[in-house]
Design a protein around this motif. Sequence first.
Motif, PDB file in Angstrom:
ATOM      1  N   UNK A  96       4.207   3.923  22.779  1.00  0.00           N
ATOM      2  CA  UNK A  96       2.994   3.564  23.605  1.00  0.00           C
ATOM      3  C   UNK A  96       3.264   2.814  22.039  1.00  0.00           C
ATOM      4  N   UNK A  97       3.016   4.371  21.440  1.00  0.00           N
ATOM      5  CA  UNK A  97       2.734   3.395  19.850  1.00  0.00           C
ATOM      6  C   UNK A  97       3.530   2.620  19.255  1.00  0.00           C
ATOM      7  N   UNK A  98       4.397   3.057  19.327  1.00  0.00           N
ATOM      8  CA  UNK A  98       5.833   1.487  19.245  1.00  0.00           C
ATOM      9  C   UNK A  98       4.822   0.615  19.894  1.00  0.00           C
ATOM     10  N   UNK A 100       2.654  -0.612  20.513  1.00  0.00           N
ATOM     11  CA  UNK A 100       0.637  -1.354  19.595  1.00  0.00           C
ATOM     12  C   UNK A 100       0.930  -2.293  18.716  1.00  0.00           C
ATOM     13  N   UNK A 101       2.628  -1.193  17.715  1.00  0.00           N
ATOM     14  CA  UNK A 101       2.628  -1.975  16.678  1.00  0.00           C
ATOM     15  C   UNK A 101       3.461  -3.197  16.559  1.00  0.00           C
ATOM     16  N   UNK A 104       1.190  -5.660  17.773  1.00  0.00           N
ATOM     17  CA  UNK A 104       0.014  -5.998  16.512  1.00  0.00           C
ATOM     18  C   UNK A 104       1.048  -7.525  15.034  1.00  0.00           C
ATOM     19  N   UNK A 105       1.983  -6.603  14.996  1.00  0.00           N
ATOM     20  CA  UNK A 105       2.993  -7.297  14.655  1.00  0.00           C
ATOM     21  C   UNK A 105       3.070  -8.945  15.449  1.00  0.00           C
ATOM     22  N   UNK A 107       1.208 -10.881  16.895  1.00  0.00           N
ATOM     23  CA  UNK A 107       0.176 -11.299  16.870  1.00  0.00           C
ATOM     24  C   UNK A 107       0.120 -11.238  15.786  1.00  0.00           C
ATOM     25  N   UNK A 108       0.247 -11.464  14.870  1.00  0.00           N
ATOM     26  CA  UNK A 108      -0.221 -11.539  13.450  1.00  0.00           C
ATOM     27  C   UNK A 108       0.825 -12.634  12.970  1.00  0.00           C
ATOM     28  N   UNK A 111       0.618 -16.471  15.404  1.00  0.00           N
ATOM     29  CA  UNK A 111      -1.099 -16.283  15.214  1.00  0.00           C
ATOM     30  C   UNK A 111      -1.370 -17.368  16.763  1.00  0.00           C
ATOM     31  N   UNK A 112      -2.557 -17.051  17.021  1.00  0.00           N
ATOM     32  CA  UNK A 112      -2.831 -17.449  18.496  1.00  0.00           C
ATOM     33  C   UNK A 112      -3.004 -17.536  19.699  1.00  0.00           C
ATOM     34  N   UNK A 215       2.017  -6.485  27.972  1.00  0.00           N
ATOM     35  CA  UNK A 215       1.309  -5.273  28.568  1.00  0.00           C
ATOM     36  C   UNK A 215       1.306  -5.453  29.955  1.00  0.00           C
TER      37      UNK A 215
ATOM     38  N   UNK B 276      -4.642  -7.749  14.049  1.00  0.00           N
ATOM     39  CA  UNK B 276      -3.724  -7.545  15.029  1.00  0.00           C
ATOM     40  C   UNK B 276      -3.635  -5.624  13.653  1.00  0.00           C
ATOM     41  N   UNK B 279      -4.391  -3.070  16.805  1.00  0.00           N
ATOM     42  CA  UNK B 279      -3.029  -1.974  17.199  1.00  0.00           C
ATOM     43  C   UNK B 279      -2.140  -1.776  16.427  1.00  0.00           C
ATOM     44  N   UNK B 280      -1.569  -2.112  15.204  1.00  0.00           N
ATOM     45  CA  UNK B 280      -0.830  -1.340  14.267  1.00  0.00           C
ATOM     46  C   UNK B 280      -1.711  -0.152  14.261  1.00  0.00           C
ATOM     47  N   UNK B 283      -0.793   2.158  17.037  1.00  0.00           N
ATOM     48  CA  UNK B 283       0.305   2.646  17.086  1.00  0.00           C
ATOM     49  C   UNK B 283       0.958   4.208  16.117  1.00  0.00           C
ATOM     50  N   UNK B 286      -0.239   7.271  16.018  1.00  0.00           N
ATOM     51  CA  UNK B 286      -0.264   7.836  16.890  1.00  0.00           C
ATOM     52  C   UNK B 286       2.033   8.354  16.820  1.00  0.00           C
TER      53      UNK B 286
END
Lengths: 289, 324
Positions: A96-98, A100-101, A104-105, A107-108, A111-112, A215, B276, B279-280, B283, B286
Motif C-alpha cells: 500500500x505504501x509503495x 501511494x509513492x 504520488x510520483x 502525479x508529480x 501533472x494534470x 486505484x 503529490x 501520498x508520497x 507511503x 508506512x
Amino acid sequence: MQYIFFALITGSTLALAAVGFALVRQTEGFLNIAHGQFMLLGAFVAHTLATTYGLNLGLAIAITVPLIGLIGLATAWIVFFPLRDKGLLAQFFSSVGVAFIVYGIVSALWSGRAIKVFPMTADFSVAMPGFSATAIELGIVIGAWLAVLSLHLFLAHTRVGTSIRAISGNAELARARGINVRLAVGSVWFVGTALAGLSGILIGLIGGVSIELGWHYILIILAVAVLGGLRTLYGVLIGGLLVGAVIELSTLVVPSKYGVLIAFGLIVVTLLLKPEGIVSVSKRKEASA
Amino acid sequence: MSGNLVFLAGLVTLAMIYATYTMILNFEAGWGGLWDLGPAGLIAVGAYTFAIFTAPQEGIVFAPQQSLVVGWLASIIVTAAVAYIIGKPALRLRGEYFLITTFAFSVMAIELITTESWLTAGAGGFRTITRPFDSYIGSREYNFLLCGLSIVTAFVVYLLLRRLGHSPFGRALRATRENEAAATSVGRNIPEMRLKAFVFAGALFGATAPLYIFYVRSLYPHMFGATLTFTLWTAMVIGGIGNLKGAFIGALLLIGATEATQFLQVSVEYANILAAARPILIGVALLVVIRFRPHGLFPETLAFKHPRSRALASRAQEQRTVAE
C-alpha cells in the motif's frame, strides 16, 4: 456479437492485469496493492514515449514493458525482500505504501488530471453485419493473449519457470532442494510487474489513461483474482474473462453504471459461497503473524 | 495571523476526526483482529444518512429535514445496521478474505451512492450541510467551535474505547485474536463477539461521521475512496497496531505532516509536485515504520499497564516473534 467482442477485449486486458498480480500473490503470498499503480506507470511512460518523443507505438511498448519490470524488481529488492520474515500484514501494507509513492510520483511528473489518449490510427478494420473491429482492438486482444501464452511457456518449459512453480507450491521444500530462490522470486517480480505495465498500456489504448487508473483497476483485479481462486494462475484467466463479460454484457440488461457494482457483487457472492475462501485456523495464524 | 489561527483550528479538527476513526479502527482491527478495509464505506453510510435526514437538498425523494438529533440517531442506527448486514456473512471469512470482502462492500457502497442519485444526490453531491448552532455564530468563529467539538469527540471515543479495552469484553476480544482455539475452549462465543465488535465499531463510525461533513461542508461520493481507508490504516500502523494511544498519536502525526505541506508557499508550477507530496509522504511513512518499527511507535505491549498482563503480553510478543 459486438458485445461479446467488447467483453473479450475487456476480459483479455483484465486477465492480463490479474495474472501478473496472481503470480506475485502465489510466490510471495500477499496481495500486492501496488500492482495497479505499476499499470498506471506503464501507461504514462508509454504515452510519453509515444507523444513527447514521437516513438512508434510498438517501439514505445517494447521499451516500457521491460522498464516497468525492472522498476518492479528494484522495488521488490528495496522494499519487499527485507520484509520476507515480517508477516503478510507487513508486506501487504508496504505494498500500500509503495502504491501511494508510485501514485504520488506519477502525479508529480505528469501533472494534470486530464485523460491522456494514445495517438493512433487504425490501419484497417474488420466489418461484418452486426460486428466490427479495428486493428487496434484486435491488436489488444492478440497482444494480451500472446503475453499470457509466453508466460505459460516461461512457467512450463524453462528452468526458472519450473522453480517458480516449485516455490509457490512449497517454498521451504524448494529451498531445501537447492532451488535458486533469489533468481526465481526476482524473475516473478520482473515478469509480474512488466505484465502490469503492459496491461496498463493496453487498457490505456482502449479508453485513455486517467491518474486514477491504478486505484480503480486494483479493485477489479482483486475481484478477478478472487473469482479465479487466489491459488491458480489459469483460474485467474477465466476470472478475467468472466468479469469482463459481466461488466460488458450486463450493459444489455441494466444501465452501464452498474457494471462495477455487479462485478463486486460477484466477488462477495463467490467469497461467501465458495468454501476455499474460508481459511483454516492454521492459515489464519500464519496470516495474523 | 488570525487567518493562520483559523487554519490551525481546521488542521486540529481534521486531525481529531482522523484520530477518532483510527481509534475505532484500532478497536475492531487492532484488538479484534478483524482486517476491515471498509471503514470508508461505513463512514460514507453514516454521513449520507445524516445528510439525507437533515439537509435541505432538492431533487431527492426523501428529504425530511429532521432535526440534527434525529439525523444523528438515524446515522448511528443505519450504520450499525449496515455493519450487521455486512458483518453477519463476512465474518465467517478470515484474514485477507475478510479484507477483500469488506473492501468490496465499501466499493459497492460508494458505487451505489453514486448511481442512486434519487436518494443520495449522486455525483453532484450535497452542497449544503446543516450544522449545529450554525445560525448563532459567524462562520469564522464556527471553525473554533468545530475544533472544540472534534477534540471532545476524540476524547469521548478514547475514554469509551479505553474502558472497553480493559473490560472483560475487550480482553476476551484480544484473546480471540491471539488464539481462537483457546478462547473457544474457555467458553467464549467467538462469532458472536466478533459480530458485536464489528457492529459496535459501525455504530461509532456512524456516530462520528457527521463531524466529518460538518468540517468539509459538502458531501460527495469521492470523499470516501480507498485513500480514506488506507490513510486510517497507515495512521494505525504508524502508531502501533493494538495501542489505542498509538492510534490517536499516529493519526495526529500523519495528518499534521501531510496537511502541513499546505503551509508551504510555492509557485504554481511546483503546486502539482506539492500536491503529490501527500501520498508520497504517507507511503514513505508506512514503509519506514513497517521496516524499522514493525510494532509501531507505541507497541501494544505498553498499552496494558497491569504488571502481570504486561509480562504476559511481552511473552506473547516474544512467542510471536519466534513463531515468525
